[in-house]
Design an enzyme around this catalytic site. Structure first.
Site, PDB file in Angstrom:
ATOM      1  N   HIS A  31       5.296   7.077   6.541  1.00  0.00           N
ATOM      2  CA  HIS A  31       4.901   6.325   5.209  1.00  0.00           C
ATOM      3  C   HIS A  31       4.650   7.608   4.013  1.00  0.00           C
ATOM      4  CE1 HIS A  31       1.011   6.931   7.261  1.00  0.00           C
ATOM      5  NE2 HIS A  31       0.700   7.300   6.043  1.00  0.00           N
ATOM      6  N   HIS A  33       0.817  -1.205   0.048  1.00  0.00           N
ATOM      7  CA  HIS A  33      -0.176   0.129  -0.062  1.00  0.00           C
ATOM      8  C   HIS A  33       0.811   1.118  -0.152  1.00  0.00           C
ATOM      9  CE1 HIS A  33      -3.582  -2.436   0.465  1.00  0.00           C
ATOM     10  NE2 HIS A  33      -2.955  -2.920   1.925  1.00  0.00           N
ATOM     11  N   HIS A  67       2.555   9.046   0.248  1.00  0.00           N
ATOM     12  CA  HIS A  67       1.593   8.764  -0.591  1.00  0.00           C
ATOM     13  C   HIS A  67       2.192   9.513  -2.048  1.00  0.00           C
ATOM     14  CE1 HIS A  67      -1.366   7.146   2.381  1.00  0.00           C
ATOM     15  NE2 HIS A  67      -0.499   8.145   2.973  1.00  0.00           N
ATOM     16  N   THR A  85      -6.074   7.512   7.117  1.00  0.00           N
ATOM     17  CA  THR A  85      -6.608   7.719   5.732  1.00  0.00           C
ATOM     18  C   THR A  85      -6.543   6.502   4.919  1.00  0.00           C
ATOM     19  OG1 THR A  85      -4.338   8.225   4.721  1.00  0.00           O
ATOM     20  CG2 THR A  85      -5.774  10.279   5.482  1.00  0.00           C
ATOM     21  N   THR A  86      -6.280   5.306   5.871  1.00  0.00           N
ATOM     22  CA  THR A  86      -6.529   4.045   5.484  1.00  0.00           C
ATOM     23  C   THR A  86      -7.414   3.315   6.411  1.00  0.00           C
ATOM     24  OG1 THR A  86      -4.516   3.317   6.490  1.00  0.00           O
ATOM     25  CG2 THR A  86      -4.254   3.859   4.149  1.00  0.00           C
ATOM     26  N   HIS A  91       3.757  11.284   5.858  1.00  0.00           N
ATOM     27  CA  HIS A  91       3.392  11.131   7.189  1.00  0.00           C
ATOM     28  C   HIS A  91       4.076  10.359   8.073  1.00  0.00           C
ATOM     29  CE1 HIS A  91      -0.859  10.895   5.058  1.00  0.00           C
ATOM     30  NE2 HIS A  91      -0.590  12.316   4.844  1.00  0.00           N
TER      31      HIS A  91
END
Length: 302
Positions: free
Chosen positions: A109, A80, A111, A216-217, A134
């Protein structure tokens, strides 16, 4: 491994249902398995400049502890995102975090998009950047992040937009090199001991935008105090391109791109700042106006 990070390998992992960023397991279907994803304090959001921002004098500044010290960092491709698990005593406090508590750094992590047109999760005036980082922390009053993520004051996430510049960012050199060794899902790579958390931060990281939201997941727990910084992390085009070379499974599958959740409604929430939004654009809001200008430029020229 230190007690407060013993469960970091479980960070934000909830093996009760599958999810992804597209198809039948995509964001529009998350609420079917994770009901909280349909609640009203969800993330990410659009950040409206000027009229939508309110200065909260009680916020002050965040205090960073252990960010310039050696901590163990391991990079994982979890299918992910590219996730760096933090094993050490880094933390943040102050800055208007709930009850003024200390929050342990647990993971970083990222995005990103399939190209430079978008990739960030949050937006500014509906405009996005190519990447967003993040840094996830959990409240030290809870036993571990798995417990904290279900509590209203459980998590504090620091968010930084990624901006593309001409030169490489040396603070990201070890990470970019390690990305080449974790292309397949579940691949891991230890980062050099000399890699410091401070190297991932912008030179200036004092001014931030604050709101209460969620992961957000999935499971989309509404446990996050967000701090979105006005200064950006600066990466070269080739450095950002290395993230796009990861795979969601292995080299026979799809590339891991567009791993961002659609924007969520703000509803009754307030967006505040630890600085005066009325400050002229050459100071506090300059990077955010630059983000808008960058995005507009892409729409015009690309």
């Amino acid at each position: 491994m230190l007690p407060h990070v013993a469960v970091c390998l479980l960070v934000l992992a909830v093996p009760i249902a599958s999810w992804s960023y597209k198809g039948d397991d995509g964001p529009q279907h998350w609420a079917g398995h994770f009901p909280t994803c349909a609640h009203h304090h969800q993330s990410p959001i659009n950040i409206p400049l000027k009229k939508g921002l309110h200065h909260d004098t009680s916020l002050g500044h965040l205090d960073f502890h252990g960010y310039a010290s050696n901590v163990a960092l391991k990079l994982w491709n979890n299918g992910h995102t590219a996730k760096i698990v933090i094993d050490g005593n880094a933390s943040v406090s102050g800055g208007g975090l709930p009850h003024g508590g200390k929050y342990w750094a647990s993971q970083i992590h990222f995005h990103w998009g399939k190209d430079d047109k978008m990739g960030s999760e949050h937006a500014v005036n509906e405009n996005k950047m190519p990447l967003e980082m993040h840094v996830v922390h959990y409240n030290s009053k809870y036993e571990n992040i798995s417990v904290a993520m279900h509590e209203p004051d459980g998590l504090a996430v620091l968010a930084f937009f990624g901006e593309i510049v001409e030169h490489d960012n040396e603070g990201f050199a070890a990470l970019i090199s390690a990305l080449q060794k974790v292309k397949n899902a579940h691949d891991g790579q230890q980062l050099p001991n000399s890699t410091l958390l401070s190297g991932f931060m912008p030179k200036e990281h004092n001014k931030f935008i604050r709101y209460k939201g969620s992961l957000t997941t999935p499971p989309c727990s509404e446990s996050v105090t967000w701090s979105i910084f006005t200064d950006h992390i600066l990466l070269s085009k080739s450095q950002v391109a290395e993230f796009r070379k990861l795979y969601v499974t292995d080299s026979t599958g799809d590339h891991l791109v567009d791993n961002f959740r659609p924007l969520q409604q703000l509803h009754e929430r307030h967006v505040t700042t630890n600085f005066k939004p009325s400050e002229n654009s050459a100071t506090a809001l300059a990077p955010l106006y630059a983000l808008v200008a960058f995005s507009i430029g892409l729409k015009v020229w690309v």
